[in-house]
Design an enzyme around this catalytic site. Structure first.
Site, PDB file in Angstrom:
ATOM      1  N   ILE A 108       0.758  -1.284  -0.136  1.00 24.34           N
ATOM      2  CA  ILE A 108       0.016  -0.096  -0.091  1.00 24.34           C
ATOM      3  C   ILE A 108       0.685   1.244  -0.010  1.00 24.34           C
ATOM      4  O   ILE A 108       0.393   2.416   0.006  1.00 24.34           O
ATOM      5  CB  ILE A 108      -1.005   0.083   1.202  1.00 24.34           C
ATOM      6  CG1 ILE A 108      -0.305   0.027   2.482  1.00 24.34           C
ATOM      7  CG2 ILE A 108      -1.858  -1.104   1.178  1.00 24.34           C
ATOM      8  CD1 ILE A 108      -1.164   0.529   3.929  1.00 24.34           C
TER       9      ILE A 108
ATOM     10  N   GLN B  89      13.527  -2.818   8.929  1.00 26.51           N
ATOM     11  CA  GLN B  89      12.190  -3.411   8.871  1.00 26.51           C
ATOM     12  C   GLN B  89      11.322  -2.479   9.882  1.00 26.51           C
ATOM     13  O   GLN B  89      11.627  -2.085  10.911  1.00 26.51           O
ATOM     14  CB  GLN B  89      12.767  -4.568   9.629  1.00 26.51           C
ATOM     15  CG  GLN B  89      11.498  -5.728   9.800  1.00 26.51           C
ATOM     16  CD  GLN B  89      11.701  -7.126  10.303  1.00 26.51           C
ATOM     17  OE1 GLN B  89      12.761  -7.458  10.987  1.00 26.51           O
ATOM     18  NE2 GLN B  89      10.648  -7.789  10.501  1.00 26.51           N
TER      19      GLN B  89
ATOM     20  N   HIS C  35       8.992 -10.335   5.449  1.00 28.87           N
ATOM     21  CA  HIS C  35       8.199 -10.141   4.113  1.00 28.87           C
ATOM     22  C   HIS C  35       9.450  -9.585   3.080  1.00 28.87           C
ATOM     23  O   HIS C  35      10.305  -9.170   3.468  1.00 28.87           O
ATOM     24  CB  HIS C  35       7.072  -8.978   4.443  1.00 28.87           C
ATOM     25  CG  HIS C  35       7.678  -7.605   5.110  1.00 28.87           C
ATOM     26  ND1 HIS C  35       7.987  -7.712   6.201  1.00 28.87           N
ATOM     27  CD2 HIS C  35       7.817  -6.643   4.322  1.00 28.87           C
ATOM     28  CE1 HIS C  35       8.512  -6.231   6.566  1.00 28.87           C
ATOM     29  NE2 HIS C  35       8.109  -5.648   5.257  1.00 28.87           N
TER      30      HIS C  35
ATOM     31  N   HIS D 268       9.960  -7.940  -0.188  1.00 27.24           N
ATOM     32  CA  HIS D 268       9.491  -7.037  -1.372  1.00 27.24           C
ATOM     33  C   HIS D 268       9.744  -7.481  -2.745  1.00 27.24           C
ATOM     34  O   HIS D 268      10.982  -7.764  -2.951  1.00 27.24           O
ATOM     35  CB  HIS D 268      10.272  -5.693  -1.022  1.00 27.24           C
ATOM     36  CG  HIS D 268       9.724  -5.063   0.229  1.00 27.24           C
ATOM     37  ND1 HIS D 268       8.821  -3.927   0.166  1.00 27.24           N
ATOM     38  CD2 HIS D 268      10.159  -5.128   1.636  1.00 27.24           C
ATOM     39  CE1 HIS D 268       8.759  -3.525   1.509  1.00 27.24           C
ATOM     40  NE2 HIS D 268       9.609  -4.143   2.046  1.00 27.24           N
TER      41      HIS D 268
END
Length: 140
Positions: free
Chosen positions: A32, A95, A101, A103
């Protein structure tokens, strides 16, 4: 470990996301706050705050899914020329969400995104010294 992060909420369906890929182990969705159009995040469905807490097989799967997504980005409407993978492990590394996660960042000429820094030119002896230290820490 506090397993309650926005990513855990997305995995559980308690928070909205624009899903791109999902299987039993991982979920990929649109970032987002994208660095470039088409920026994706790949997260394990199990909570792991850091790479040290992540099962290595699952870590490998994150990158395998990332590889598939990179190929899809190139042939999709995104139409990128290249892809960067980025994974921050720890506060100092940048982080912000403490759920591992990956990217997957599509790249096009002139997109304005890139790694900035000043490379150094260490002496071979210094490189050898650090290499030996790291080899020793591997414990193999």
């Amino acid at each position: 470990m506090n397993p309650y992060t926005i990513f855990a909420d997305i995995v559980a369906g308690r928070a909205p996301s624009s899903k791109v890929y999902e299987d039993d182990d991982v979920l990929a969705f649109m970032d987002i706050r994208p660095m470039t159009p088409g920026h994706l995040l790949v997260v394990p469905k199990v909570a792991a705050r850091s790479l040290a807490e992540l099962d290595p097989e699952l870590g490998g799967k994150l990158f395998r899914v990332g590889q598939r997504l990179a190929a899809a980005l190139r042939t999709s409407e995104v139409g990128c020329d290249g892809v960067n993978f980025f994974l921050a492990d720890g506060v100092t590394a940048g982080q912000e969400v403490f759920h591992v996660h990956l990217h997957v960042i599509p790249r096009t000429p002139g997109d304005g995104f890139g790694l900035r820094g000043r490379p150094t030119s260490p002496r071979r002896e210094d490189l050898d010294y650090l290499a030996a230290s790291i080899r020793g820490a591997l414990g193999d």
